[in-house]
Write a protein that holds these residues in place. Structure first.
Motif, short mmCIF file in Angstrom:
data_model
loop_
_atom_site.label_atom_id
_atom_site.label_comp_id
_atom_site.label_asym_id
_atom_site.label_seq_id
_atom_site.Cartn_x
_atom_site.Cartn_y
_atom_site.Cartn_z
N GLY A 1 56.50 52.34 65.65
CA GLY A 1 57.11 53.17 66.68
C GLY A 1 57.68 52.40 67.84
N ASP A 2 57.30 51.16 68.01
CA ASP A 2 57.88 50.39 69.11
C ASP A 2 58.78 49.30 68.53
N THR B 1 64.13 50.51 57.74
CA THR B 1 64.62 51.45 56.74
C THR B 1 66.14 51.43 56.76
P1 ADP Z 1 64.48 49.07 65.71
O1 ADP Z 1 65.84 49.67 65.79
O2 ADP Z 1 63.86 48.69 67.02
O3 ADP Z 1 64.40 47.99 64.66
P2 ADP Z 1 63.69 51.08 63.86
O4 ADP Z 1 64.39 52.37 64.15
O5 ADP Z 1 64.21 50.23 62.77
O6 ADP Z 1 63.54 50.26 65.22
O7 ADP Z 1 62.18 51.40 63.56
C1 ADP Z 1 61.42 52.19 64.42
C2 ADP Z 1 59.97 51.90 64.21
O8 ADP Z 1 59.59 52.30 62.92
C3 ADP Z 1 59.61 50.43 64.34
O9 ADP Z 1 58.34 50.33 64.93
C4 ADP Z 1 59.56 49.96 62.91
O10 ADP Z 1 58.65 48.89 62.75
C5 ADP Z 1 59.09 51.21 62.19
N1 ADP Z 1 59.62 51.31 60.81
C6 ADP Z 1 60.91 51.43 60.42
N2 ADP Z 1 61.01 51.53 59.09
C7 ADP Z 1 59.75 51.47 58.62
C8 ADP Z 1 59.18 51.49 57.30
N3 ADP Z 1 59.93 51.59 56.20
N4 ADP Z 1 57.84 51.39 57.21
C9 ADP Z 1 57.09 51.25 58.30
N5 ADP Z 1 57.54 51.23 59.55
C10 ADP Z 1 58.87 51.33 59.71
#
Ligand code: ADP
Ligand code: MG
Length: 327
Positions: free
Chosen positions: A26-27, A121
């Motif tokens: 989430g962060d 993702t």
């Molecule tokens: P950022 O743009 O800062 O990279 P993201 O939108 O990609 O953030 O991701 C938001 C949060 O969700 C982050 O804490 C990230 O680690 C988590 N996250 C994203 N995709 C996944 C996944 N497939 N599994 C677990 N955590 C995820």
């Protein structure tokens, strides 16, 4: 499903209560507390649809396996699993697929009290990258470069099952004519391919007892070959001693079995070397843990892996047919 919904679905399914996760999903970044005195063991593996798994395989199994192959690397290092990140590339935001995938991932994560702490993702051809983190005191970590001449060579579990499962799914492996229960064996072999068991408990017992260790992902000869190369030694394996599951023994003839066990990958058993004086204590410790181990050979001076038949003669690569599998 939006990207946010997908991440939320994964986060909920993989919830954990570990107190060393100071800040999780989430962060911008996870904040994690490594226990004092421990080295952080880190390993990454990618599974690509159509290369490492069949695109239409059950998503639960894909989730399980994407974590299992990574935990197997921690096991081979003698590390205790702690955290993982998950980079998912999906062709579509299929809700049911992602839920089942996350359930498979979470089922294995729970067994090891592992926390999913972040990831990424993206959209594209289906591909899964998992990074795992674990703890091991640096002086106790198991490595590939520590085998010594005179060590005994062991392997956990049984060999060749996953490769047989793959052959069955591809349609290039058929049951031997005298097989009694082909369907039960089929299912058992395919299960080994789809749901490998990372040998984490055995890896921990090998600390301070084994010398070199590797997990068998590419095939016994190839992977033991990595130990030999890194350690500057050779190895001899006795074909007759290779541990064989009842399903594999019943299902295929001897020649095909040798090829699968020597060259087939995806078993995720541990192959390790042990100084002779440690062998009784090690067998005792592993027997009490309930995990089977088998002595399959020895480390010798020289280079490369030699496979011996019952009379101690070389098994030619061509005869047993395993060069087709070997990397
Ligand atoms: P950022 O743009 O800062 O990279 P993201 O939108 O990609 O953030 O991701 C938001 C949060 O969700 C982050 O804490 C990230 O680690 C988590 N996250 C994203 N995709 C996944 C996944 N497939 N599994 C677990 N955590 C995820
Ligand atoms: Mg991101």
């Amino acid at each position: 499903m939006t990207e946010f919904d997908l991440i939320e679905s994964i986060r909920t399914r993989c919830a954990s209560t570990r107190t060393d996760v100071l800040l999780g999903i989430g962060d911008d970044a996870a904040l994690l507390a490594v226990p004092p005195g421990q080295a952080l063991a880190v390993s990454t593996d990618t599974l690509v649809a159509g290369v490492h798994f069949f695109s239409d395989a059950a998503p639960f199994d894909i989730g399980w396996k994407s974590l299992a192959v990574n935990l197997s690397d921690l096991a081979a290092t003698g590390a205790v699993p702690a955290w993982a990140t998950l980079a998912l590339t999906l062709s579509s935001g299929d809700d049911a697929w992602v839920s089942a995938f996350a359930d498979g991932f979470a089922a294995l994560a729970r067994q090891f009290d592992l926390a999913l702490v972040g990831g990424d993702t993206t959209q594209g051809p289906l591909s899964i990258t998992v990074t795992v983190h674990g703890f091991v005191p640096a002086s106790l970590a198991l490595r590939r470069d520590a085998a010594q001449v005179g060590d005994a060579v062991f392997v956990t579990g049984t060999l060749g099952d996953a490769a047989a499962g793959l052959g069955l799914l591809r349609g290039d492996l058929c049951a031997a004519p005298e097989t009694d229960t082909p369907n039960a064996h089929r299912a058992a072999l395919i299960e080994r391919l789809h749901r490998p068991t990372p040998r984490v408990a055995q890896g921990l017992l090998l600390r301070a007892r084994a010398r070199a260790c590797i997990d068998v992902s590419d095939g016994l000869v190839a992977d033991l070959g990595h130990i030999c190369k890194a350690s500057g030694v050779g190895a001899e394996i006795d074909l007759i001693r290779l541990p064989t599951s009842p399903a594999l023994r019943d299902f295929v003839g001897d020649e095909a079995r040798a090829a699968l066990q020597l060259g087939g990958g995806d078993d995720y058993e541990l192959c390790f070397t042990v100084p002779e004086q440690q062998v009784p204590a090690l067998i005792d410790a592993l027997a009490r843990s309930g995990g089977a181990v088998t002595r399959i050979g020895r480390i010798v001076a020289g280079a490369g892996v030699r496979v011996c038949d019952a009379g101690g003669n070389d098994v030619a690569r061509g005869r047993a047919g395993w060069e087709h599998f070997a990397a």
